[in-house]
Design a protein around this motif. Structure first.
Motif, short mmCIF file in Angstrom:
data_model
loop_
_atom_site.label_atom_id
_atom_site.label_comp_id
_atom_site.label_asym_id
_atom_site.label_seq_id
_atom_site.Cartn_x
_atom_site.Cartn_y
_atom_site.Cartn_z
N TRP A 47 0.79 -1.22 0.00
CA TRP A 47 0.00 0.00 0.00
C TRP A 47 0.82 1.27 0.00
O TRP A 47 0.37 2.31 -0.49
CB TRP A 47 -0.95 0.01 1.19
CG TRP A 47 -2.12 -0.87 0.97
CD1 TRP A 47 -2.30 -2.13 1.42
CD2 TRP A 47 -3.27 -0.56 0.17
NE1 TRP A 47 -3.48 -2.63 0.98
CE2 TRP A 47 -4.10 -1.69 0.20
CE3 TRP A 47 -3.67 0.55 -0.56
CZ2 TRP A 47 -5.32 -1.73 -0.47
CZ3 TRP A 47 -4.87 0.50 -1.22
CH2 TRP A 47 -5.68 -0.62 -1.17
N LEU A 51 -0.26 4.43 -2.45
CA LEU A 51 -0.78 5.69 -1.92
C LEU A 51 0.15 6.87 -2.20
O LEU A 51 -0.31 7.98 -2.47
CB LEU A 51 -1.03 5.55 -0.42
CG LEU A 51 -2.17 4.62 -0.03
CD1 LEU A 51 -2.24 4.44 1.47
CD2 LEU A 51 -3.49 5.13 -0.57
N THR A 52 1.45 6.62 -2.15
CA THR A 52 2.40 7.69 -2.47
C THR A 52 2.26 8.12 -3.93
O THR A 52 2.26 9.32 -4.24
CB THR A 52 3.84 7.22 -2.18
OG1 THR A 52 3.93 6.79 -0.83
CG2 THR A 52 4.84 8.33 -2.42
N GLY A 55 -0.88 10.10 -4.39
CA GLY A 55 -0.70 11.45 -3.85
C GLY A 55 0.08 12.35 -4.79
O GLY A 55 -0.23 13.53 -4.95
N ASN A 79 -5.88 14.67 -0.93
CA ASN A 79 -4.44 14.41 -0.93
C ASN A 79 -3.87 14.52 0.49
O ASN A 79 -2.98 13.77 0.86
CB ASN A 79 -3.73 15.38 -1.87
CG ASN A 79 -2.39 14.87 -2.30
OD1 ASN A 79 -2.09 13.69 -2.16
ND2 ASN A 79 -1.58 15.76 -2.82
N THR A 82 -4.70 11.34 2.22
CA THR A 82 -3.80 10.29 1.74
C THR A 82 -2.42 10.44 2.38
O THR A 82 -1.81 9.44 2.77
CB THR A 82 -3.66 10.37 0.21
OG1 THR A 82 -4.96 10.28 -0.38
CG2 THR A 82 -2.81 9.25 -0.34
#
Length: 104
Positions: A47, A51-52, A55, A79, A82
């Motif tokens: 994950w 997620l990075t 973002g 963002n 996140t």
């Protein structure tokens, strides 16, 4: 030149998302169920890049596409959420790694 740098950030985000999805696919195909790495560590490492990357994409795309201010604000708020989730995952991952080192 600035537009090129902005699109390079979007490209890097896409690479992170694709790498994350590819690693999850590779893990499902190559690692038999119940074997391999620690399940919790696999969850974090799957994950974190996803997620990075999302973002990074969400930070630049609305501005590059000249979206209305309201859309940019909504995407910035998402963002931020996140980023907080990535921070929590990184802290939990770091705590788990350092705890494993002190026990052995």
């Amino acid at each position: 030149m600035l537009r090129f740098m902005d699109w390079s950030v979007v490209t890097m985000g896409c690479v992170l998302v694709l790498a994350s999805l590819g690693s999850r696919w590779w893990e499902r195909v190559k690692v038999p169920k119940g074997q391999g790495l620690d399940q919790g560590m696999r969850f974090f490492w799957a994950w974190l890049p996803l997620l990075t990357g999302l973002g990074m994409i969400a930070a630049k795309v609305p501005g590059l596409l000249r979206a209305p201010y309201t859309v940019v604000e909504i995407v910035d708020a998402l963002n931020f959420v996140t980023a907080v989730v990535v921070l929590v995952i990184a802290v939990r991952l770091g705590r788990r790694v350092f705890r494993a080192r002190t026990i052995t």
